[in-house]
Design a protein around this motif. Structure first.
Motif, PDB file in Angstrom:
ATOM      1  N   ALA A  34       0.563  -1.493   0.162  1.00 28.97           N
ATOM      2  CA  ALA A  34      -0.060   0.144   0.100  1.00 28.97           C
ATOM      3  C   ALA A  34       1.032   1.233  -0.526  1.00 28.97           C
ATOM      4  O   ALA A  34       0.390   2.993  -0.364  1.00 28.97           O
ATOM      5  N   VAL A  37       0.536   3.176  -2.895  1.00 28.03           N
ATOM      6  CA  VAL A  37      -0.673   4.873  -3.149  1.00 28.03           C
ATOM      7  C   VAL A  37      -0.483   5.575  -2.226  1.00 28.03           C
ATOM      8  O   VAL A  37      -1.433   6.802  -2.600  1.00 28.03           O
ATOM      9  N   ALA A  40       1.511   7.993  -3.234  1.00 32.50           N
ATOM     10  CA  ALA A  40       0.861   8.835  -5.015  1.00 32.50           C
ATOM     11  C   ALA A  40      -0.662   9.888  -3.631  1.00 32.50           C
ATOM     12  O   ALA A  40      -0.515  11.266  -4.422  1.00 32.50           O
ATOM     13  N   LEU A  41      -1.170   9.787  -2.432  1.00 32.21           N
ATOM     14  CA  LEU A  41      -1.852  10.268  -2.563  1.00 32.21           C
ATOM     15  C   LEU A  41      -1.758  12.162  -1.361  1.00 32.21           C
ATOM     16  O   LEU A  41      -2.125  12.473  -1.687  1.00 32.21           O
ATOM     17  N   VAL A 279      -4.304   7.697 -10.637  1.00 32.53           N
ATOM     18  CA  VAL A 279      -5.551   6.711 -10.971  1.00 32.53           C
ATOM     19  C   VAL A 279      -5.069   5.594 -12.217  1.00 32.53           C
ATOM     20  O   VAL A 279      -5.055   4.545 -11.832  1.00 32.53           O
ATOM     21  N   VAL A 282      -1.716   3.852 -10.353  1.00 27.32           N
ATOM     22  CA  VAL A 282      -2.208   2.651  -9.881  1.00 27.32           C
ATOM     23  C   VAL A 282      -2.514   1.880 -10.358  1.00 27.32           C
ATOM     24  O   VAL A 282      -1.881   0.774 -10.127  1.00 27.32           O
ATOM     25  N   TRP A 285      -0.072  -0.233 -12.319  1.00 29.66           N
ATOM     26  CA  TRP A 285       0.709  -1.103 -10.921  1.00 29.66           C
ATOM     27  C   TRP A 285      -0.111  -2.162 -10.547  1.00 29.66           C
ATOM     28  O   TRP A 285       0.763  -3.133 -10.075  1.00 29.66           O
ATOM     29  N   ARG A 286      -0.951  -1.917  -9.954  1.00 29.85           N
ATOM     30  CA  ARG A 286      -1.780  -2.943  -9.374  1.00 29.85           C
ATOM     31  C   ARG A 286      -2.751  -3.855 -10.620  1.00 29.85           C
ATOM     32  O   ARG A 286      -2.941  -5.227  -9.895  1.00 29.85           O
TER      33      ARG A 286
END
Length: 403
Positions: A34, A37, A40-41, A279, A282, A285-286
């Motif tokens: 995580a 993420v 990034a946030l 977004v 991510v 990536w995910r």
């Protein structure tokens, strides 16, 4: 029965120490998965704070020729008056058009307050126009061939053009400004990345000058660089100045004239663009390709009967009688083939099907057609047929064992 692995059994019997280590490992794995993420946030939050801090604070009196505030333009209006150029302040487009004439320069600020009817009235204005940060509808109506291209944050700029008003003023402070693309004959000045921040076009007998930044007009920046000289040369080119600083339109007067994207500030558009990019990154990536399947020991003991029953319930829920029948026939062949003295690999080999059917028929009281239908036949038509197939396979296996 599925047997629990020795390592798992040792962990389970070691008490609280093993449980704490496992919890730390799980927490570490979750953090590693995580942290991208979270980073990034956090980056988006920092960028949003920076944009909010850098965004200039505006007021209702911004660019008002009677306002002494930092973002007002009273200083420029007073300088024009001191140099013998009268300044008439108009609060409505109709009033500005009535006051304009062949020898006037109309300075238009806060054009986002102009309604469609106001823009139509201004088409008939006489004299020169100086449009400061005009909106797209105003450009389309009053400055043909000039379109908004991008937004620039370059601080100052040199003229780089033959326009006397710009060459005499020299460098000018722009800050955040609009840049323009021009089609047709026009003079472009203060270019950045080949895009102009000052454009002058000829619209019939009328000269229209488009300035992409309001910074040079403000009381705060008028004394910097050649800001005052540029505005004096542009606005003071006529016998008098009509300064249109429109009031806010009445409720509903401009309804439907601008889209939602036109009303959104540039910082909000940039934030949503960053959000979309984040977004997408991510998701890429995910959503990367998964690696090979990794076999792990079961963390608990599961009875084999429960596994069989669970798989059977899944087959029944999805009505996968074909898969269930294939599993039953495959298992029966795996058990029968060694009893016949044939290689185990032939149990799933389609080329050995006839040999297996003939050998089973010789060891039982059933014909080859019956045996072939049982071991390699079609899918049962219903659940009752699947149950009957189970009985037939059990009977064939029993006869082969007893023969």
């Amino acid at each position: 029965m599925v047997i629990q692995s020795p390592a798992r059994a040792q962990e389970a019997g070691s008490g609280g120490g093993g449980g704490e280590a496992s919890a730390r490992q799980v927490a570490g794995r979750r953090w590693r998965s995580a942290r991208g993420v979270v980073a990034a946030l956090l980056a988006m939050a920092v960028i949003a704070v920076i944009l909010a801090a850098l965004r200039p604070s505006g007021s209702p009196e911004r660019l008002d020729p009677t306002s002494p505030k930092r973002d007002g333009s009273r200083a420029l209006a007073e300088i024009l008056k001191q140099h013998g150029t009268p300044v008439v302040v108009a609060r409505h487009a109709a009033q500005a058009v009535d006051q304009s004439g062949p020898g006037t320069v109309m300075v238009v600020t806060r054009s986002e307050r102009l309604t469609e009817n106001d823009i139509d009235r201004m088409r008939g204005a006489q004299g020169a126009l100086l449009l400061v940060e005009p909106t797209a509808p105003v450009l389309e109506a009053l400055a043909p061939g000039v379109e908004i291209e991008n937004t620039s944050f370059a601080g100052t700029g040199e003229p780089g053009c033959p326009l006397p008003a710009a060459t005499l003023a020299g460098a000018v402070t722009f800050g955040q400004s609009q840049t323009y693309a021009v089609s047709g004959n026009a003079v472009t000045c203060y270019e950045v990345d080949h895009e102009a921040r000052l454009v002058q076009v000829q619209d019939g007998p009328r000269t229209v000058t488009v300035l992409g930044s309001s910074t040079p007009l403000t009381n705060q920046h008028l004394a910097e660089e050649g800001d005052a000289a540029l505005l004096m040369n542009l606005a003071g080119a006529g016998q008098s100045v009509v300064w249109l600083a429109p009031d806010l339109p009445t409720e509903g007067a401009g309804a439907g004239q601008e889209s939602l994207t036109d009303l959104l500030p540039f910082g909000v558009k940039l934030f949503f663009l960053e959000l979309i990019v984040a977004v997408v990154l991510v998701a890429l990536w995910r959503g990367r390709r998964l690696g090979p399947v990794v076999a792990e020991a079961l963390p608990v003991v599961v009875r084999s009967a429960e596994t069989v029953e669970g798989r059977a319930r899944l087959y029944r829920a999805s009505r996968a009688r074909d898969r269930a029948a294939d599993a039953l026939r495959s298992g029966a062949r795996e058990r029968i083939v060694p009893l016949l003295g044939l290689p185990r690999t032939s149990a799933q080999d389609p080329a050995a099907a006839q040999e297996i059917v003939a050998a089973v028929a010789r060891r039982t009281d059933r014909g080859e057609e019956y045996v072939g239908a049982a071991l390699y036949g079609p899918e049962p038509v219903d659940d009752a047929g699947l149950i009957a197939l189970t009985s037939v396979l059990d009977d064939l296996e029993r006869q082969v064992r007893q023969s």
